[in-house]
Design a protein around this motif. Structure first.
Motif, PDB file in Angstrom:
ATOM      1  N   LYS A 142      20.604 -27.424 -42.081  1.00 49.91           N
ATOM      2  CA  LYS A 142      20.079 -26.061 -41.992  1.00 49.91           C
ATOM      3  C   LYS A 142      18.578 -26.043 -42.287  1.00 49.91           C
ATOM      4  N   GLY A 143      18.178 -26.797 -43.284  1.00 52.78           N
ATOM      5  CA  GLY A 143      16.756 -26.887 -43.587  1.00 52.78           C
ATOM      6  C   GLY A 143      15.974 -27.547 -42.468  1.00 52.78           C
ATOM      7  N   ALA A 144      16.559 -28.585 -41.854  1.00 53.54           N
ATOM      8  CA  ALA A 144      15.888 -29.285 -40.757  1.00 53.54           C
ATOM      9  C   ALA A 144      15.692 -28.368 -39.561  1.00 53.54           C
ATOM     10  N   LEU A 145      16.719 -27.603 -39.205  1.00 52.16           N
ATOM     11  CA  LEU A 145      16.614 -26.693 -38.069  1.00 52.16           C
ATOM     12  C   LEU A 145      15.596 -25.586 -38.337  1.00 52.16           C
ATOM     13  N   ALA A 146      15.677 -24.974 -39.520  1.00 51.61           N
ATOM     14  CA  ALA A 146      14.762 -23.881 -39.856  1.00 51.61           C
ATOM     15  C   ALA A 146      13.314 -24.374 -39.921  1.00 51.61           C
ATOM     16  N   GLY A 147      13.106 -25.512 -40.581  1.00 46.26           N
ATOM     17  CA  GLY A 147      11.755 -26.048 -40.720  1.00 46.26           C
ATOM     18  C   GLY A 147      11.126 -26.397 -39.393  1.00 46.26           C
ATOM     19  N   SER A 148      11.890 -27.043 -38.501  1.00 43.38           N
ATOM     20  CA  SER A 148      11.332 -27.468 -37.213  1.00 43.38           C
ATOM     21  C   SER A 148      11.046 -26.277 -36.303  1.00 43.38           C
ATOM     22  N   LEU A 161       8.296 -29.824 -43.846  1.00 44.12           N
ATOM     23  CA  LEU A 161       8.685 -30.313 -45.168  1.00 44.12           C
ATOM     24  C   LEU A 161       8.857 -29.161 -46.165  1.00 44.12           C
ATOM     25  N   VAL A 162       7.933 -28.205 -46.153  1.00 50.97           N
ATOM     26  CA  VAL A 162       8.006 -27.081 -47.096  1.00 50.97           C
ATOM     27  C   VAL A 162       9.199 -26.187 -46.784  1.00 50.97           C
ATOM     28  N   VAL A 163       9.278 -25.725 -45.528  1.00 55.47           N
ATOM     29  CA  VAL A 163      10.361 -24.823 -45.145  1.00 55.47           C
ATOM     30  C   VAL A 163      11.706 -25.544 -45.194  1.00 55.47           C
ATOM     31  N   GLY A 164      11.732 -26.784 -44.719  1.00 54.35           N
ATOM     32  CA  GLY A 164      12.985 -27.536 -44.701  1.00 54.35           C
ATOM     33  C   GLY A 164      13.585 -27.734 -46.075  1.00 54.35           C
ATOM     34  N   ASN A 165      12.766 -28.067 -47.049  1.00 53.45           N
ATOM     35  CA  ASN A 165      13.274 -28.269 -48.403  1.00 53.45           C
ATOM     36  C   ASN A 165      13.676 -26.941 -49.057  1.00 53.45           C
ATOM     37  N   LEU A 166      12.903 -25.893 -48.820  1.00 55.66           N
ATOM     38  CA  LEU A 166      13.252 -24.587 -49.403  1.00 55.66           C
ATOM     39  C   LEU A 166      14.579 -24.075 -48.849  1.00 55.66           C
ATOM     40  N   VAL A 167      14.745 -24.142 -47.546  1.00 56.25           N
ATOM     41  CA  VAL A 167      15.995 -23.675 -46.923  1.00 56.25           C
ATOM     42  C   VAL A 167      17.173 -24.549 -47.357  1.00 56.25           C
ATOM     43  N   SER A 168      16.949 -25.839 -47.497  1.00 55.79           N
ATOM     44  CA  SER A 168      18.017 -26.733 -47.944  1.00 55.79           C
ATOM     45  C   SER A 168      18.486 -26.375 -49.350  1.00 55.79           C
ATOM     46  N   ILE A 169      17.556 -25.988 -50.218  1.00 51.44           N
ATOM     47  CA  ILE A 169      17.912 -25.590 -51.583  1.00 51.44           C
ATOM     48  C   ILE A 169      18.686 -24.267 -51.579  1.00 51.44           C
ATOM     49  N   PHE A 219      11.843 -36.418 -39.039  1.00 45.73           N
ATOM     50  CA  PHE A 219      12.119 -37.791 -39.470  1.00 45.73           C
ATOM     51  C   PHE A 219      11.689 -38.012 -40.921  1.00 45.73           C
ATOM     52  N   VAL A 220      10.504 -37.498 -41.284  1.00 49.72           N
ATOM     53  CA  VAL A 220      10.039 -37.653 -42.668  1.00 49.72           C
ATOM     54  C   VAL A 220      10.955 -36.886 -43.620  1.00 49.72           C
ATOM     55  N   LEU A 221      11.387 -35.698 -43.221  1.00 46.96           N
ATOM     56  CA  LEU A 221      12.321 -34.918 -44.042  1.00 46.96           C
ATOM     57  C   LEU A 221      13.618 -35.676 -44.256  1.00 46.96           C
ATOM     58  N   GLY A 222      14.119 -36.308 -43.204  1.00 50.54           N
ATOM     59  CA  GLY A 222      15.376 -37.038 -43.321  1.00 50.54           C
ATOM     60  C   GLY A 222      15.269 -38.315 -44.117  1.00 50.54           C
ATOM     61  N   MET A 223      14.164 -39.039 -43.969  1.00 53.02           N
ATOM     62  CA  MET A 223      14.034 -40.355 -44.601  1.00 53.02           C
ATOM     63  C   MET A 223      13.580 -40.295 -46.055  1.00 53.02           C
ATOM     64  N   PHE A 224      12.854 -39.245 -46.440  1.00 51.46           N
ATOM     65  CA  PHE A 224      12.238 -39.210 -47.766  1.00 51.46           C
ATOM     66  C   PHE A 224      12.803 -38.118 -48.688  1.00 51.46           C
ATOM     67  N   PHE A 225      13.637 -37.234 -48.171  1.00 51.43           N
ATOM     68  CA  PHE A 225      14.154 -36.130 -48.987  1.00 51.43           C
ATOM     69  C   PHE A 225      15.680 -36.087 -48.897  1.00 51.43           C
ATOM     70  N   PRO A 226      16.367 -36.779 -49.815  1.00 48.62           N
ATOM     71  CA  PRO A 226      17.832 -36.873 -49.765  1.00 48.62           C
ATOM     72  C   PRO A 226      18.532 -35.525 -49.846  1.00 48.62           C
ATOM     73  N   SER A 227      17.920 -34.543 -50.501  1.00 49.32           N
ATOM     74  CA  SER A 227      18.580 -33.241 -50.670  1.00 49.32           C
ATOM     75  C   SER A 227      18.466 -32.365 -49.426  1.00 49.32           C
TER      76      SER A 227
END
Length: 583
Positions: free
Chosen positions: A441-447, A528-536, A429-437
Motif C-alpha cells: 500500500k505504501g509502495a503504490l501510494a508513494g509511486s 520514500l517519504v510517502v511510502g513509509n508514512l502510508v505503510s505505517i 526499488f529503494v523502498l523495497g530493498m532498504f525499508f523492511p517495514s
C-alpha cells in the motif's frame, strides 16, 4: 579572438560513397539478425530475452554502452559544451558511482533471486499490482523515448546534409525492427557491438582531424578558455541553478541510476551472462566505457566551440538548432574526404539504432511477461509472442516519429518524461530493498503521488520555458569574424542569440526552477517519504504471517530484520511467486 578557422558558405552534399558506408552498416546489422534468427532456436523467454544466459562479458558490456549512448548523447553533449561550458563533464564521477552502486547493491539481489525481469523483484517484495504499475511507467516512458532517439539525429542530418527525415527514418527503423525481431537479444548485443565500433571510429577520427586543423589541443583549450567554456568546479549548492558541480554529480547519479540499476533493458543484459562474477565485471567495463564516451563527447564539444567561436552557426543561419553543430563541424572538417561523412552518419545512427533495438527487445519482454501474461494464448510459444510484440512496437515507433515531428516545442517535454517516471521507479526499488517495514500500500501510494508531483514540476517547467516565462542563461557567442551571410543576417550587427539574455524569472513558481538533473531525486524522495508514512498508517493484515526472504533486502539492513527471517522462503514458495511465463 582569432580569425574563424572553419567557415563554409554551405555544407557539401553527400556522395555515393557516403551513402554506401551508411547502407553497409545497415546491411551488416540485418545480416547479424538473420544469422542468429536462423542458427538459434528462440521459443522461450530465456532464449529470446536473455540469450540463454550464455552471453559473453565483452559483447554485453559494449552493448550496454551502445544503448546508453544514444544519438541524443552524441549530438547533445557537444551542444551542451558549446552553450553552457564543460560543467556537465563532472558526470564522469556520477558514472563511476553508478557502476559501483549497481554492482554491489542491486546486482547481487537480482542474482540471488534468480529473476529475469527487474520488475519481478517488485512482485516478490510487494505484490503484482506494484509490478504492473512500474511496468506501465516503463512502457510509457520507453514508447516516447524510442521515436525521439531516432528522430533527433535524423532531424539534425536532414537540415545539415539534406537527407530527408522521411527517407532515412523509415529505412533505419525497418532494418532495426527486422534484426531485433528475428534475432532476439543475441542479435541486439552483437549489432550493438558492431555499431559501437563504427561510432567510436567516427568520433575519434573527427576529433583527430579537427584538432589538427585547429592547430592542436593546446590551441583548442586556449580558445575555450578565452570564451569562458572551461567550467569544471562551480561549487554553488543552489538546487535551482541549472548546472553546478553538485547538481551534475548528485543529480546525474540518481537520474541514470534509475535506468542502469533498475531499468529492464539494462538488468536484462546483466543477467544474460552465466554468473554474478561475470555480471559484476560486465558492469565495471560498462561504467568505464560510459566515462570514456562522455569525455570524447566533451572533447568534441570543445572542438566545435573552438571552430565557431567567432562565427556562431545559428545566428549566421548555417544551422537552426544546437544539436546540428556537431554534424556541421564534421561536414566542414571532413566533408571533402570520400566516405567519411557517411561513416560519421552511420556512427550516429548506430547509437540511435542500438538504443531502439534494446528498447524494443526489453519492452516486448515487459509487455508479454509483466502486463499481458494472463491474457495471451498458451497455444502460441512465448518466443513467438515476444517476436510479434517487438515487431508491433517497432512499427508503432515509426508512426510516432511523425507525431514527434509535429509536436514542435513539446519535443523537449517528451525528452523530460524520463525524469517523470525514473524517480518513482527508482523509489520503488529503494523502498523495497532498504525499508523492511514498507508494504504494497505504501509502495503504490508513494509511486503514484511521486509520479503526479514530478510530472507537475517537469511539464510546468517545460511550459514556462515554452512561453518564455522561464529562461536559462547561455554563454555568449560571437559573429564578429563571420565571412558568410544568409537570409536576413547582417554581418557585424548581431552578436548574441536571443536565448542568451537572462530574463526575469520571478513570476515562475520556485519549484519550477529546480535543476532538471534533480527531477529523479525529487521523485525518489517523495516515494520514500510517502511510502513509509502510508505503510505505517496502513499495515497489511497478513504482514506478520508472511515469511520474510532476506534475499529481498540489501545486506546493510539484514540486522534490522526479525530473527525468524533467517529462514528464507522455500524454493516452492519462490516458484509460486514467479510468473507463469518465467517458469
Amino acid at each position: 579572438m582569432s580569425d574563424p578557422v572553419l567557415n563554409l558558405a554551405a555544407p557539401p552534399s553527400l556522395g555515393w560513397i557516403d551513402l554506401g558506408m551508411f547502407a553497409l552498416m545497415l546491411a551488416m546489422s540485418a545480416f547479424i539478425g538473420v544469422y542468429f534468427g536462423l542458427s538459434k532456436k528462440q521459443d522461450t523467454a530465456k532464449e529470446y530475452l536473455m540469450g540463454g544466459k550464455s552471453m559473453g562479458m565483452l559483447p554485453v558490456s559494449i552493448s550496454l554502452i551502445a544503448s546508453f549512448v544514444s544519438g541524443i548523447t552524441l549530438l547533445g553533449v557537444p551542444a551542451e559544451m558549446y552553450q553552457h561550458g564543460t560543467q556537465y563533464s563532472a558526470a564522469a564521477i556520477s558514472f563511476v558511482l553508478i557502476g559501483w552502486t549497481t554492482a554491489t547493491i542491486f546486482l547481487p539481489i537480482y542474482s540471488k533471486l534468480g529473476i529475469s525481469s527487474s520488475y519481478e523483484y517488485l512482485e516478490l517484495r510487494f505484490n503484482k499490482k506494484v509490478r504492473r504499475l512500474c511496468s506501465v511507467m516503463y512502457a510509457i516512458a520507453l514508447m516516447f523515448y524510442i521515436p525521439v532517439v531516432i528522430y533527433v539525429p535524423a532531424l539534425a542530418f536532414s537540415q545539415v546534409t539534406g537527407i530527408n527525415v522521411h527517407v532515412v527514418t523509415p529505412i533505419t527503423c525497418l532494418v532495426c525492427i527486422f534484426y531485433t525481431t528475428l534475432g532476439g537479444l543475441r542479435a541486439v548485443v552483437w549489432t550493438d557491438a558492431l555499431q559501437t565500433l563504427i561510432m567510436m571510429a567516427a568520433i575519434i577520427f573527427v576529433m583527430t582531424l579537427g584538432a589538427e586543423k585547429l592547430g592542436g589541443w593546446g590551441r583548442v583549450w586556449q580558445i575555450n578558455e578565452a570564451g569562458d567554456r572551461l567550467r569544471f568546479f562551480n561549487m554553488d549548492p543552489d538546487p535551482f541553478r541549472r548546472q553546478s558541480f553538485w547538481s551534475v554529480v548528485v543529480g546525474v547519479y540518481f537520474m541514470f541510476l534509475a535506468d542502469c540499476a533498475t531499468g529492464q533493458s539494462f538488468v536484462q543484459r546483466y543477467l544474460s551472462v552465466p554468473d554474478l562474477k561475470t555480471a559484476t565485471k560486465t558492469v565495471v567495463i560498462f561504467a568505464i566505457g560510459l566515462v570514456g564516451t562522455l569525455l570524447l563527447s566533451v572533447a568534441n564539444g570543445l572542438l566545435v566551440y573552438a571552430s565557431y567561436a567567432d562565427c556562431d552557426p545559428i545566428i549566421s543561419q548555417r544551422a537552426s538548432k544546437p544539436d546540428q553543430l556537431l554534424p556541421l563541424f564534421v561536414m566542414d572538417v571532413a566533408g571533402h574526404i570520400p566516405g567519411f561523412t557517411g561513416l560519421f552518419i552511420a556512427g550516429v545512427f548506430s547509437a540511435a539504432l542500438s538504443s531502439m533495438s534494446t528498447g524494443l527487445n526489453s519492452l516486448a519482454g515487459v509487455l508479454v511477461q509483466d502486463l499481458f501474461a494472463g491474457y495471451l494464448s498458451p497455444r502460441i510459444s512465448t518466443g513467438t509472442w515476444l517476436k510479434t510484440m517487438a515487431a508491433l512496437l517497432g512499427f508503432i515507433s515509426v508512426g510516432l516519429v511523425y507525431v514527434v515531428e509535429n509536436l514542435g516545442g513539446v519535443l523537449q517535454s517528451i525528452l523530460s518524461l524520463n525524469g517523470v517516471t525514473s524517480g518513482p521507479m527508482l523509489g520503488l526499488f529503494v523502498l523495497g530493498m532498504f525499508f523492511p517495514s514498507a508494504n504494497s500500500k505504501g509502495a503504490l501510494a508513494g509511486s503514484l503521488i511521486s509520479l503526479f508531483a514530478v510530472g507537475f514540476v517537469v511539464f510546468g517547467a517545460q511550459f514556462a520555458q515554452h512561453t518564455g516565462a522561464l529562461v536559462h542563461k547561455a554563454l555568449p557567442v560571437s559573429v564578429e569574424n563571420c565571412t558568410y551571410a544568409a537570409g536576413n543576417f547582417s554581418l557585424g550587427q548581431q552578436h548574441h542569440r536571443d536565448d542568451i539574455f537572462e530574463e526575469d524569472n520571478d513570476d515562475v513558481w520556485p519549484i519550477l526552477k529546480l535543476s532538471f538533473t534533480y527531477y529523479t531525486l525529487l521523485g525518489l524522495v517523495i516515494v520514500l517519504v510517502v511510502g513509509n508514512l502510508v505503510s505505517i498508517l496502513c499495515k497489511e493484515a497478513d504482514s506478520k504471517s508472511k515469511p520474510i526472504n532476506r534475499d529481498l533486502f540489501c545486506p546493510l539492513v539484514h540486522r534490522f530484520l526479525p530473527p525468524d527471517s533467517e529462514q528464507e522462503a522455500s524454493p516452492a514458495e519462490k516458484e509460486e511467486l514467479m510468473p507463469t511465463l518465467q517458469r
